[in-house]
Design an enzyme around this catalytic site. Structure first.
Site, mmCIF file in Angstrom:
data_model
loop_
_atom_site.group_PDB
_atom_site.id
_atom_site.type_symbol
_atom_site.label_atom_id
_atom_site.label_comp_id
_atom_site.label_asym_id
_atom_site.label_seq_id
_atom_site.Cartn_x
_atom_site.Cartn_y
_atom_site.Cartn_z
ATOM 1 C CG HIS A 226 -11.582 -26.967 -3.081
ATOM 2 N ND1 HIS A 226 -11.786 -26.070 -4.114
ATOM 3 C CD2 HIS A 226 -12.796 -27.525 -2.862
ATOM 4 C CE1 HIS A 226 -13.044 -26.094 -4.491
ATOM 5 N NE2 HIS A 226 -13.682 -26.971 -3.735
ATOM 6 C CG HIS B 166 -17.035 -28.308 -0.507
ATOM 7 N ND1 HIS B 166 -18.163 -27.982 -1.227
ATOM 8 C CD2 HIS B 166 -16.012 -28.283 -1.410
ATOM 9 C CE1 HIS B 166 -17.847 -27.795 -2.494
ATOM 10 N NE2 HIS B 166 -16.535 -27.960 -2.631
ATOM 11 C CB CYS C 188 -20.627 -31.289 -4.773
ATOM 12 S SG CYS C 188 -20.162 -32.641 -5.886
ATOM 13 C CG ASN D 263 -15.048 -24.114 -1.908
ATOM 14 O OD1 ASN D 263 -15.711 -24.299 -2.922
ATOM 15 N ND2 ASN D 263 -13.893 -24.680 -1.703
#
Length: 338
Positions: free
Chosen positions: A242, A244, A275, A284
């Site tokens: 995952h 970003h 975030c 993402n």
């Protein structure tokens, strides 16, 4: 799903009062799609899990539990299993980037046997669900994000996982700030990440997504993290990555993961997200960018990247924010010039 159908569904959900109504609408009146839809629901605590199950049960017209397992196999997890393990065993050794059946096709989390593509078959009975749990790789971020220590967050996860597995609901764990923390800096201990990931898997999580929440990750750091995860006995098939894209490294890091046998990557259409506890963090890696990259490497994802680009432009406009997908914008510019 057609873009307009998706628009109608999203706009109708925006007008609802609470998450239970959104859940009931999705389960009871799912949008049309050529294949079954897998819904992922974030469960913050045990009460949230109970509320989720109550909403699932009440979504059935007669009060019976809505289907939470695969209609083909009632004992199977509600979402397709992770992609196949590497050919050289359950170690960190590299898996082939392409499948053995077709040298140009990426391994997929589904197969024709487990989840046949049946146009028009998306329905309340065929769609599937999973729940997600979050913890973090640093104490400071854990405190900021979940108001508890790492150890406390893991203990909170245990009864949720146990209840989910008793209902045959697939569980996905997340380990945040695995490659950099906004409070403790960029040097997050990869062995700590591996320890937390292993704990989630041991308690019953079906898959753990290891997250670069801040976007501080680089190719060498991603390689080091994967080495620690594999050394802890964690197989590539049990992991997702995952990334970003805060510093523009998400695609590079994804390719490092791909070369090391990872076959599941999180992404966000149009690069949406961020975030609140990591100042400046972007969303993402854009789905359009990731798909374009994978296709350029000879992979077959089953995704129409042109349609994805259209969806990215639409949702960005609806939210009144820039479209952060470079590939998506380039594709749309090319299409408009035809």
């Amino acid at each position: 799903m057609g873009i307009r159908a998706a628009a109608n569904k999203v706009l109708s959900l925006q007008q609802m009062a609470n998450s239970a109504e959104v859940l009931n609408d999705l389960l009871g009146y799912p949008p049309l799609a050529p294949v079954p839809i897998a819904y992922n629901f974030l469960v913050p605590n045990f009460k949230g899990m109970q509320n989720f199950l109550n909403a699932v049960e009440s979504s059935s017209p007669e009060g019976d539990s809505a289907p939470i397992t695969s209609p083909e196999n009632p004992t199977a997890p509600p979402t397709p299993p992770p992609s196949p393990p590497p050919e050289k065993g359950e170690t960190g050794e590299q898996a082939p980037i392409t499948s053995t059946e077709d040298p140009n096709e990426m391994p997929s989390s589904t197969s024709d046997v487990d989840d046949p593509v049946q146009p028009g078959k998306s329905s309340a009975a065929s769609n599937q669900m999973e729940v997600s749990l979050f913890t973090a790789a640093t104490e400071a971020f854990s405190k900021a994000n979940t108001n508890c220590s790492i150890a406390e967050s893991l203990e909170r996860c245990r009864p949720i996982v146990s209840l989910a597995k008793s209902r045959n609901i697939r569980v996905r764990g997340y380990v945040s700030v695995a490659l950099g923390c906004p409070y403790e800096g960029s040097d997050v201990d990869p062995h700590k990440v591996a320890e937390i990931t292993a704990t989630l898997l041991e308690m019953g999580a079906d898959e753990v997504s290891v997250a670069d929440t801040t976007g501080m990750g680089t190719a060498p750091k991603t390689q080091e993290l994967l080495k620690a995860l594999f050394a802890a006995g964690i197989a590539p098939k049990d992991l997702a990555l995952h990334f970003h894209d805060t510093y523009g490294q998400a695609l590079v890091n994804a390719v490092v993961g791909l070369e090391n046998g990872i076959r599941t990557f999180d992404s966000s259409v149009g690069g949406l997200g961020g975030c609140p506890y990591s100042k400046g963090a972007t969303g993402n890696v854009a789905t359009e960018d990731l798909v374009h990259c994978l296709h350029s490497l000879g992979g077959h994802t089953g995704i129409d990247v042109e349609k994805m680009a259209e969806i990215g432009a639409w949702i960005s406009k609806e939210l009144g924010r820039p479209n952060d997908s470079r590939a998506g914008k380039a594709i749309l510019a090319r299409l408009s010039s035809k």
